[in-house]
Design a protein around this motif. Structure first.
Motif, PDB file in Angstrom:
ATOM      1  N   HIS A  40     -24.342  15.355 -26.786  1.00 23.05           N
ATOM      2  CA  HIS A  40     -23.025  14.893 -27.194  1.00 23.05           C
ATOM      3  C   HIS A  40     -23.140  13.906 -28.349  1.00 23.05           C
ATOM      4  CE1 HIS A  40     -24.256  11.704 -24.335  1.00 23.05           C
ATOM      5  NE2 HIS A  40     -23.582  10.902 -25.152  1.00 23.05           N
ATOM      6  N   VAL A  41     -22.047  13.752 -29.059  1.00 29.16           N
ATOM      7  CA  VAL A  41     -21.898  12.685 -30.047  1.00 29.16           C
ATOM      8  C   VAL A  41     -20.677  11.873 -29.634  1.00 29.16           C
ATOM      9  CG1 VAL A  41     -23.040  13.827 -31.955  1.00 29.16           C
ATOM     10  CG2 VAL A  41     -20.615  14.249 -31.582  1.00 29.16           C
ATOM     11  N   GLN A  42     -20.742  10.562 -29.844  1.00 32.47           N
ATOM     12  CA  GLN A  42     -19.676   9.685 -29.377  1.00 32.47           C
ATOM     13  C   GLN A  42     -19.250   8.709 -30.467  1.00 32.47           C
ATOM     14  OE1 GLN A  42     -21.064   7.288 -26.069  1.00 32.47           O
ATOM     15  NE2 GLN A  42     -23.165   7.355 -26.803  1.00 32.47           N
ATOM     16  N   ASP A  43     -18.009   8.270 -30.353  1.00 31.51           N
ATOM     17  CA  ASP A  43     -17.417   7.385 -31.346  1.00 31.51           C
ATOM     18  C   ASP A  43     -16.465   6.440 -30.640  1.00 31.51           C
ATOM     19  OD1 ASP A  43     -16.778   6.332 -33.853  1.00 31.51           O
ATOM     20  OD2 ASP A  43     -15.094   7.693 -34.112  1.00 31.51           O
ATOM     21  N   LEU A  44     -16.243   5.286 -31.251  1.00 29.65           N
ATOM     22  CA  LEU A  44     -15.248   4.322 -30.771  1.00 29.65           C
ATOM     23  C   LEU A  44     -14.183   4.161 -31.848  1.00 29.65           C
ATOM     24  CD1 LEU A  44     -17.368   1.519 -29.043  1.00 29.65           C
ATOM     25  CD2 LEU A  44     -15.611   2.932 -27.962  1.00 29.65           C
ATOM     26  N   GLU A  45     -12.940   4.289 -31.447  1.00 29.64           N
ATOM     27  CA  GLU A  45     -11.805   4.121 -32.349  1.00 29.64           C
ATOM     28  C   GLU A  45     -11.232   2.716 -32.129  1.00 29.64           C
ATOM     29  OE1 GLU A  45      -7.569   6.009 -32.017  1.00 29.64           O
ATOM     30  OE2 GLU A  45      -8.930   7.508 -32.880  1.00 29.64           O
ATOM     31  N   PHE A  46     -11.427   1.829 -33.124  1.00 32.10           N
ATOM     32  CA  PHE A  46     -11.028   0.426 -32.997  1.00 32.10           C
ATOM     33  C   PHE A  46      -9.680   0.159 -33.660  1.00 32.10           C
ATOM     34  CE2 PHE A  46     -15.721  -0.016 -32.747  1.00 32.10           C
ATOM     35  CZ  PHE A  46     -15.806  -0.694 -31.546  1.00 32.10           C
ATOM     36  N   LYS A 199     -16.693  21.045 -25.673  1.00 38.13           N
ATOM     37  CA  LYS A 199     -15.464  20.366 -25.277  1.00 38.13           C
ATOM     38  C   LYS A 199     -15.292  19.070 -26.047  1.00 38.13           C
ATOM     39  CE  LYS A 199     -17.410  17.965 -21.220  1.00 38.13           C
ATOM     40  NZ  LYS A 199     -17.301  17.826 -19.754  1.00 38.13           N
ATOM     41  N   PHE A 200     -14.026  18.648 -26.126  1.00 40.11           N
ATOM     42  CA  PHE A 200     -13.637  17.430 -26.822  1.00 40.11           C
ATOM     43  C   PHE A 200     -13.055  16.466 -25.792  1.00 40.11           C
ATOM     44  CE2 PHE A 200     -13.331  21.065 -29.591  1.00 40.11           C
ATOM     45  CZ  PHE A 200     -13.989  20.661 -30.737  1.00 40.11           C
ATOM     46  N   MET A 201     -13.524  15.224 -25.823  1.00 38.45           N
ATOM     47  CA  MET A 201     -13.105  14.223 -24.844  1.00 38.45           C
ATOM     48  C   MET A 201     -12.477  13.026 -25.567  1.00 38.45           C
ATOM     49  SD  MET A 201     -16.561  14.389 -22.471  1.00 38.45           S
ATOM     50  CE  MET A 201     -15.991  13.068 -21.413  1.00 38.45           C
ATOM     51  N   TYR A 202     -11.330  12.570 -25.051  1.00 38.97           N
ATOM     52  CA  TYR A 202     -10.631  11.434 -25.655  1.00 38.97           C
ATOM     53  C   TYR A 202     -10.255  10.441 -24.567  1.00 38.97           C
ATOM     54  CZ  TYR A 202      -7.427   8.761 -28.558  1.00 38.97           C
ATOM     55  OH  TYR A 202      -6.811   7.744 -29.241  1.00 38.97           O
ATOM     56  N   GLY A 203     -10.638   9.169 -24.765  1.00 42.49           N
ATOM     57  CA  GLY A 203     -10.353   8.142 -23.774  1.00 42.49           C
ATOM     58  C   GLY A 203      -8.865   7.844 -23.675  1.00 42.49           C
ATOM     59  N   ALA A 231      -9.827  -0.633 -28.203  1.00 41.38           N
ATOM     60  CA  ALA A 231     -10.835   0.389 -28.498  1.00 41.38           C
ATOM     61  C   ALA A 231     -10.642   1.577 -27.576  1.00 41.38           C
ATOM     62  CB  ALA A 231     -12.247  -0.176 -28.348  1.00 41.38           C
ATOM     63  N   ARG A 232     -10.794   2.766 -28.144  1.00 37.75           N
ATOM     64  CA  ARG A 232     -10.755   4.007 -27.363  1.00 37.75           C
ATOM     65  C   ARG A 232     -11.999   4.831 -27.692  1.00 37.75           C
ATOM     66  NH1 ARG A 232      -5.902   5.202 -24.780  1.00 37.75           N
ATOM     67  NH2 ARG A 232      -4.119   3.940 -25.447  1.00 37.75           N
ATOM     68  N   SER A 233     -12.536   5.452 -26.672  1.00 34.27           N
ATOM     69  CA  SER A 233     -13.774   6.209 -26.833  1.00 34.27           C
ATOM     70  C   SER A 233     -13.467   7.687 -27.037  1.00 34.27           C
ATOM     71  CB  SER A 233     -14.656   6.018 -25.596  1.00 34.27           C
ATOM     72  OG  SER A 233     -15.904   6.637 -25.769  1.00 34.27           O
ATOM     73  N   LYS A 234     -14.319   8.342 -27.854  1.00 30.41           N
ATOM     74  CA  LYS A 234     -14.196   9.781 -28.111  1.00 30.41           C
ATOM     75  C   LYS A 234     -15.583  10.409 -28.028  1.00 30.41           C
ATOM     76  CE  LYS A 234     -12.394   9.071 -32.171  1.00 30.41           C
ATOM     77  NZ  LYS A 234     -11.817   9.303 -33.519  1.00 30.41           N
ATOM     78  N   MET A 235     -15.623  11.668 -27.587  1.00 30.10           N
ATOM     79  CA  MET A 235     -16.882  12.407 -27.508  1.00 30.10           C
ATOM     80  C   MET A 235     -16.664  13.873 -27.867  1.00 30.10           C
ATOM     81  SD  MET A 235     -18.931  11.157 -24.110  1.00 30.10           S
ATOM     82  CE  MET A 235     -19.229   9.426 -23.732  1.00 30.10           C
ATOM     83  N   ILE A 236     -17.685  14.473 -28.427  1.00 31.73           N
ATOM     84  CA  ILE A 236     -17.780  15.922 -28.583  1.00 31.73           C
ATOM     85  C   ILE A 236     -19.041  16.348 -27.845  1.00 31.73           C
ATOM     86  CG2 ILE A 236     -17.949  17.859 -30.179  1.00 31.73           C
ATOM     87  CD1 ILE A 236     -16.649  16.133 -32.299  1.00 31.73           C
ATOM     88  N   VAL A 237     -18.898  17.275 -26.890  1.00 29.23           N
ATOM     89  CA  VAL A 237     -19.986  17.586 -25.968  1.00 29.23           C
ATOM     90  C   VAL A 237     -20.292  19.085 -25.999  1.00 29.23           C
ATOM     91  CG1 VAL A 237     -20.832  17.343 -23.602  1.00 29.23           C
ATOM     92  CG2 VAL A 237     -19.133  15.726 -24.481  1.00 29.23           C
TER      93      VAL A 237
END
Length: 243
Positions: A40-46, A199-203, A231-237
Motif C-alpha cells: 500500500h501507499v499512504q498519505d495524510l491530508e492536512f 482498493k482506495f481507502m479514505y479516513g 488531518a485525514r488519512s488516505k491509502m491505495i492498497v
C-alpha cells in the motif's frame, strides 16, 4: 464460404465447452477462510491553521506562519486472514483482519524563520505506522466466465494505531475509520483461488491527536504542533487473496 460462416458459431461453442473450469464448486461454499498479503501507499491530508500567535518562555508574543504536508506517497505492506460468507449467487460478505506497516514522511515549512539565504526553513518528521485493522466488505461479483470472475467491493475498515511518540511534532489518534471501495478479479487456479484486488481507502474521522500538545516538553516545538488543525488519512492498497 457460406457453410464456413454458418459453422463459426458452432466451432466457438465447442471451444468454450472444451475449456476446463478449475474448482467449479468453490463458490458454492457457505463460508470459507483464506490468507492475504499486499502493498500500500499512504498519505495524510492536512488542514493548516495559517498564521498563529505564539508566546515564548519569556512571555514575548510573535506571529508565525508554519505549514505541514506529507509531500509524497509513502509505501508499506500488509498481511492478514479472511473469512467470507456467501449471501447469494452474486453477493458475499467478507471479514478481513490485517496488520498494516509503513512510514509517513512529514515536512514542516516555517516561513517566519526564513533568511535571505534560505527562503523557507524546514523541519521533517517520520511517523512509523502499525495498524491492526478489520475490514468489513460487501462484494458483488459478476457471472463466472471460464476461470475469471470480476467483482466490485464496498466496505468499512476500523483501525487501531499501535505507534506514536510523545516527543514528535505530531501524533495520530489510536483509532481511525476508513471507507474503502475497489475492484478485483477471482482467478480460479487448479489448487486454489487467487484474487488480486485494488482498493482506495479514505479516513472518515480526524486522525490528529489534539491532546498531544500538552505532552510536549520542548516548548519550541509547540508552534509546529499547533500549525495543523485537522488531518485525514488516505491509502491505495493492492492485495492478493489466497482462498
Amino acid at each position: 464460404m457460406a457453410i464456413v460462416v454458418c459453422l463459426l458459431p458452432f466451432v466457438g461453442m465447442q471451444a468454450q465447452e472444451r475449456t476446463v473450469k478449475n474448482r467449479p464448486y468453490t463458490d458454492l461454499r457457505t463460508f470459507h477462510f483464506g490468507l492475504h498479503a499486499g502493498f500500500h501507499v499512504q498519505d495524510l491530508e492536512f488542514i493548516n491553521v495559517g498564521p498563529q500567535t505564539t508566546v515564548d518562555e519569556e512571555g514575548n508574543t510573535s506571529e508565525q506562519l508554519i505549514t505541514c504536508d506529507q509531500d509524497r506517497w509513502d509505501g508499506g505492506f500488509n498481511v492478514g486472514v479472511l473469512g467470507e460468507l456467501r449471501l447469494s449467487e452474486h453477493f458475499q460478505f467478507r471479514v478481513a483482519p490485517a496488520m498494516y506497516f509503513g512510514t509517513r514522511h512529514l515536512t514542516f515549512r516555517n516561513f517566519t524563520a526564513a533568511t535571505p539565504n534560505r527562503p523557507v526553513f524546514e523541519e521533517t518528521q517520520g511517523i512509523k505506522t502499525a495498524y491492526i485493522t478489520c475490514a468489513l466488505d460487501l462484494i458483488f461479483g459478476s457471472q463466472r466466465a471460464g476461470n475469471r470472475r470480476p467483482y466490485v467491493m464496498l466496505g468499512l475498515n476500523p483501525m487501531i494505531n499501535l505507534s506514536g511518540k510523545d516527543n514528535d511534532f505530531l501524533k495520530l489518534k489510536r483509532t481511525d475509520l476508513f471507507l474503502e471501495t475497489g475492484l478485483g478479479c477471482d482467478m480460479y487456479l487448479p489448487f486454489f483461488k487467487l484474487r488480486p484486488e485494488l482498493k482506495f481507502m479514505y479516513g472518515l474521522t480526524d486522525c490528529l491527536d489534539k491532546d498531544h500538545a500538552g505532552n510536549i516538553r520542548d516548548k519550541n516545538m509547540l508552534s509546529y504542533t499547533n500549525s495543523v488543525k485537522k488531518a485525514r488519512s488516505k491509502m491505495i492498497v493492492l492485495t492478493f487473496y489466497f482462498e
